[in-house]
Scaffold this motif. Structure first.
Motif, mmCIF file in Angstrom:
data_model
loop_
_atom_site.group_PDB
_atom_site.id
_atom_site.type_symbol
_atom_site.label_atom_id
_atom_site.label_comp_id
_atom_site.label_asym_id
_atom_site.label_seq_id
_atom_site.Cartn_x
_atom_site.Cartn_y
_atom_site.Cartn_z
ATOM 1 N N SER A 1 29.436 19.018 49.375
ATOM 2 C CA SER A 1 29.256 17.690 48.797
ATOM 3 C C SER A 1 28.500 16.815 49.775
ATOM 4 N N LYS A 2 28.102 15.632 49.296
ATOM 5 C CA LYS A 2 27.406 14.690 50.168
ATOM 6 C C LYS A 2 28.298 14.249 51.328
ATOM 7 N N LEU A 3 29.567 13.986 51.019
ATOM 8 C CA LEU A 3 30.482 13.554 52.074
ATOM 9 C C LEU A 3 30.665 14.641 53.128
ATOM 10 N N GLY B 1 18.550 13.995 53.204
ATOM 11 C CA GLY B 1 18.357 13.335 51.917
ATOM 12 C C GLY B 1 19.037 11.990 51.759
ATOM 13 N N PHE B 2 19.569 11.452 52.819
ATOM 14 C CA PHE B 2 20.233 10.147 52.742
ATOM 15 C C PHE B 2 19.257 9.034 53.132
ATOM 16 N N GLU B 3 19.679 7.796 52.883
ATOM 17 C CA GLU B 3 18.907 6.611 53.262
ATOM 18 C C GLU B 3 19.722 5.789 54.267
ATOM 19 N N PRO B 4 19.763 6.209 55.517
ATOM 20 C CA PRO B 4 20.586 5.501 56.513
ATOM 21 C C PRO B 4 19.925 4.208 56.983
ATOM 22 N N THR C 1 26.002 -2.254 70.246
ATOM 23 C CA THR C 1 26.593 -0.956 69.903
ATOM 24 C C THR C 1 25.898 -0.430 68.656
ATOM 25 N N PRO C 2 24.959 0.510 68.808
ATOM 26 C CA PRO C 2 24.187 0.984 67.656
ATOM 27 C C PRO C 2 25.033 1.896 66.754
ATOM 28 N N LEU C 3 25.141 1.526 65.495
ATOM 29 C CA LEU C 3 25.786 2.350 64.485
ATOM 30 C C LEU C 3 24.749 2.770 63.451
ATOM 31 N N VAL C 4 25.083 3.787 62.677
ATOM 32 C CA VAL C 4 24.233 4.226 61.582
ATOM 33 C C VAL C 4 25.040 4.104 60.295
ATOM 34 N N LYS C 5 24.544 3.306 59.397
ATOM 35 C CA LYS C 5 25.225 3.052 58.128
ATOM 36 C C LYS C 5 24.604 3.922 57.039
ATOM 37 N N VAL C 6 25.443 4.612 56.288
ATOM 38 C CA VAL C 6 24.976 5.429 55.177
ATOM 39 C C VAL C 6 25.912 5.196 54.002
ATOM 40 N N VAL C 7 25.352 5.054 52.824
ATOM 41 C CA VAL C 7 26.139 4.770 51.622
ATOM 42 C C VAL C 7 26.206 6.034 50.765
ATOM 43 N N VAL C 8 27.435 6.438 50.434
ATOM 44 C CA VAL C 8 27.657 7.608 49.585
ATOM 45 C C VAL C 8 28.546 7.187 48.429
ATOM 46 N N ASP C 9 28.025 7.319 47.213
ATOM 47 C CA ASP C 9 28.767 6.948 46.000
ATOM 48 C C ASP C 9 29.279 5.507 46.074
ATOM 49 N N GLY C 10 28.429 4.630 46.584
ATOM 50 C CA GLY C 10 28.766 3.214 46.633
ATOM 51 C C GLY C 10 29.627 2.788 47.806
ATOM 52 N N GLN C 11 30.065 3.727 48.627
ATOM 53 C CA GLN C 11 30.936 3.407 49.766
ATOM 54 C C GLN C 11 30.144 3.511 51.074
ATOM 55 N N PRO C 12 30.064 2.419 51.846
ATOM 56 C CA PRO C 12 29.381 2.497 53.144
ATOM 57 C C PRO C 12 30.238 3.255 54.173
ATOM 58 N N GLU D 1 26.257 -8.980 58.920
ATOM 59 C CA GLU D 1 27.274 -8.468 58.015
ATOM 60 C C GLU D 1 28.533 -8.143 58.805
ATOM 61 N N THR D 2 29.618 -7.959 58.061
ATOM 62 C CA THR D 2 30.884 -7.555 58.669
ATOM 63 C C THR D 2 31.124 -6.084 58.369
ATOM 64 N N VAL D 3 31.347 -5.311 59.405
ATOM 65 C CA VAL D 3 31.617 -3.882 59.251
ATOM 66 C C VAL D 3 33.007 -3.703 58.650
ATOM 67 N N HIS D 4 33.116 -2.810 57.676
ATOM 68 C CA HIS D 4 34.420 -2.516 57.072
ATOM 69 C C HIS D 4 34.632 -1.004 57.031
ATOM 70 N N ALA D 5 35.807 -0.592 57.430
ATOM 71 C CA ALA D 5 36.170 0.821 57.291
ATOM 72 C C ALA D 5 36.323 1.159 55.812
ATOM 73 N N ALA D 6 36.206 2.447 55.498
ATOM 74 C CA ALA D 6 36.403 2.879 54.113
ATOM 75 C C ALA D 6 37.863 2.668 53.708
#
Length: 656
Positions: free
Chosen positions: A300-302, A360-363, A392-403, A434-439
């Motif tokens: 899966s993507k996750l 194939g993601f859009e980070p 602190t560099p992070l990489v954000k990726v959205v999968v099924d609407g969840q960052p 923006e404010t970072v939020h855990a899943a």
């Protein structure tokens, strides 16, 4: 010379002696649990709660700053020269030890540093100038582990003949060039008493200089003028008391008397950083091949995202300085980091981005901070650039609407966990805040369940189960996964004896971290956990309730609660058959911390001989004013009182 001899007596116990020692400690601890149990009237409790000592302890300086002067010349948004000199009097041994060396850290890739002069004047007036052989340049500690980067340096000057009562005069210079940005914070409140300090900043008239003067009104004076086509800013302060050594402080520009400055605008820096990181991420031939292999094995993507995260956590060692210490030109290509097997946080983020893009993601690149989104902080971040805080560099990726945020956890974390949950961040592509939020369900949280089963003699079986969420799960899973069997056995012995000296384990330690949340549980038997006294049986909770462990009785500076945290403790007590009457027990209550800092809530119920007590402790980001600190102390005192922990049971038939 008079000879001196030091003798130390060491104690060694045989195995039999150790058992007798443990038995003695068990009896001593049992005796400590014996105490009169008294009911406290409501009026007396209120009167006691109002007793507080608001006096502030005096702060002792280790040295006294006689004069401090700095000249900052900013040529452009990437270049500046700092010339600094200061004079101090050493007041005690701690000051002598601290000031004996002058250390200036710099990186030759974008800085040069030198000691112009250093002089020590003794109490009798004797002057000693520092010699050339007393000035050395050392390598930074990280150099050997990350030789791809230009190595950091530490300029060390050993001051000659320094002693209590000496006066030191030091002058040094730092030239900065090719830096991503030029900024700084000059504080006018120091750990030492300050007689006077002045700072002069000059820049060309066409260069924008952003500044914020913080602290109590009038503490820092400011003058501005132009001369010879340059803008000149002068700041000064006199007779400032020493700062106390306190922990959990907000950012300096929130409460300290000082000046924050930034050359130019933040937008060009964010834009250039994003462009350079995208350029380095595009150099990913080998990274693309590796990413596609991992994606091909995922279902899966996750699973693909997690496989990439786990691969980088295992294969790429974290090493090197903060990327802000180096020119942006030293950011590495994704394939370089992959081939070398190490990188600092920015290079690891670049590799994460490259592999996610290949899969194939859009980070997106996100620069996180340790700052929560509260008004005292967002009022500044919305109007003033703080790139030295957002590093602190992070990489954000959205999968099924969840960052999901990568690069601040390892392979032991549940995907969706982030150490920057609830913290402010800058999205580099848009420069939006923006404010970072855990899943969902990945926030930091801990749940503990105590189960007590007592008999009429006070013997108790006590079960303890900890449930870990978020970064707590990450840390504990790593701990137990890497714990050798012998160390695990010792760890179990330590936590059993931590319950009480007389505790005997019932079974082994059980840990389950292949599921979420992670669980750590064990059970013990204590022969005399409860004290039997005639027709009464009394005992305490197996823990001391606490919302915010504070550590000190006084505070002169604001207390910073930087993140949201949740801790739930549930205590289930099976009462003995002949002691069903609960005479004294903790009652339900709710205690609220000032400035929205948190809530401690207690709920109790007694049904069919089973007493259940639930404590919910929850804190939120806040800056607690020193004048409100007494309220926090009162909450901790209330939670720690015996009335909040003790149970008194009466034997015999239950009165109708």
């Amino acid at each position: 010379m008079v000879p001196r001899e030091l003798k130390l007596k060491t104690v060694e116990f045989s195995s039999d002696q150790y058992l007798r020692l443990k038995q003695a400690l068990k009896l001593l601890e049992y005796d400590e649990r014996k105490a009169p149990v008294l009911a406290l009237s409501d009026s007396a409790g209120k009167e006691l709660a109002q007793i507080t000592d608001t006096s502030d302890p005096a702060v002792q300086s280790d040295a006294r700053v006689i004069d401090s002067h700095k000249e900052i010349e900013i040529k452009d948004a990437h270049t500046m020269t700092l010339k600094a000199r200061y004079s101090k009097v050493i007041l005690n041994y701690a000051g002598k030890k601290r000031e004996a060396e002058v250390k200036v850290e710099f990186n030759p890739a974008c800085q040069d540093a030198k000691i112009v002069h250093a002089t020590v004047i003794s109490k009798t007036g004797q002057r000693q100038e520092i010699a050339k052989d007393e000035i050395n340049v050392m390598d930074a500690g990280w150099n050997a582990s990350a030789n791809r980067y230009t190595g950091g340096k530490i300029l060390v000057a050993n001051l000659p003949g320094i002693d209590i009562g000496s006066t030191i005069d030091v002058e040094y210079e730092i030239i900065t060039k090719n830096k991503g940005f030029v900024s700084g914070f000059e504080q006018f409140q120091l750990p030492d008493e300050l007689r006077q300090k002045s700072v002069i900043l000059t820049a060309s008239a066409d260069l924008k200089i952003q500044k914020i003067v913080s602290g109590a009104p009038g503490m820092v004076t400011e003058q501005t003028h132009t001369a010879d086509g340059k803008q000149v800013f002068e700041w000064g302060a006199q007779n400032i008391k020493a700062l106390p050594a306190e922990q959990q402080l907000p950012p300096e520009w929130v409460y300290l008397a000082g000046v924050s400055y930034f050359a130019g605008d933040g937008a060009p820096y964010w834009k250039e950083l994003n462009q350079v990181m995208l350029d380095r991420a595009a150099k990913r031939a080998k990274a693309t091949e590796t990413a596609r292999q991992l994606a091909g094995q995922a279902k899966s993507k996750l699973e693909t995202v997690q496989a990439i995260r786990d691969f980088i956590a295992k294969a790429i060692r974290a090493a090197g300085p903060s990327f802000t210490e180096l020119p942006l030109s030293e950011l590495s290509a994704a394939d370089t980091t992959l081939a070398d097997g190490y990188g600092h946080a920015a290079d690891r983020a670049i590799l994460s981005y490259a592999m996610l893009k290949a899969a194939g993601f859009e980070p997106e690149f996100v620069l996180a901070s340790g700052l929560p989104p509260i008004s005292a902080i967002t009022n500044v971040t919305a109007s003033f650039p703080l790139p030295h805080t957002f590093q602190t560099p992070l990489v954000k990726v959205v999968v099924d609407g969840q960052p999901y945020y990568l690069n601040d956890t390892d392979q032991y974390a549940r995907l969706g966990t982030t150490a920057h949950d609830g913290r402010l961040a800058v999205v580099l592509s848009s420069q939006a805040m923006e404010t970072v939020h855990a899943a969902k369900n990945c926030e930091d949280k801990m749940e503990t369940v105590y189960t007590l089963s007592l008999n009429e003699a006070g013997r108790t079986q006590l079960g303890i189960a900890h449930h870990y969420f978020g970064t707590e799960y990450n840390a504990k899973r790593r701990f137990f996964s890497e714990l050798p069997p012998e160390e695990r056995r010792r760890y179990f012995q330590e936590i059993v004896s931590g319950v009480t000296q007389g505790a005997q384990p019932l079974g082994d330690l059980t840990t389950q971290f292949d599921t979420y949340p992670g669980v750590e549980q064990f059970a013990v038997q204590v022969d005399n956990y409860a004290v039997l006294d005639g027709k009464y049986l009394y005992f305490d909770l197996p823990f001391t309730p606490s919302l915010l462990p504070l550590g000190t009785d006084h505070r002169a500076l604001p207390l910073f609660i930087s993140s949201h945290n949740e801790n739930t403790v549930r205590t289930e007590i099976e009462l003995p058959a002949n002691f069903k009457q609960v005479v004294i027990a903790p009652t339900g209550r709710e205690l609220t911390a000032p400035d929205g800092g948190g809530v401690a809530k207690t709920v109790s119920r007694n049904v069919d001989g089973k007493f259940v007590l639930t404590h919910d402790f929850e804190t939120w980001p806040a800056i607690i004013d020193p004048k409100d600190y007494a309220q926090l102390l009162k909450i901790e005192s209330t939670l720690g009182q015996r009335a909040s922990r003790v149970f008194l049971l009466q034997g015999g038939a239950i009165a109708e």
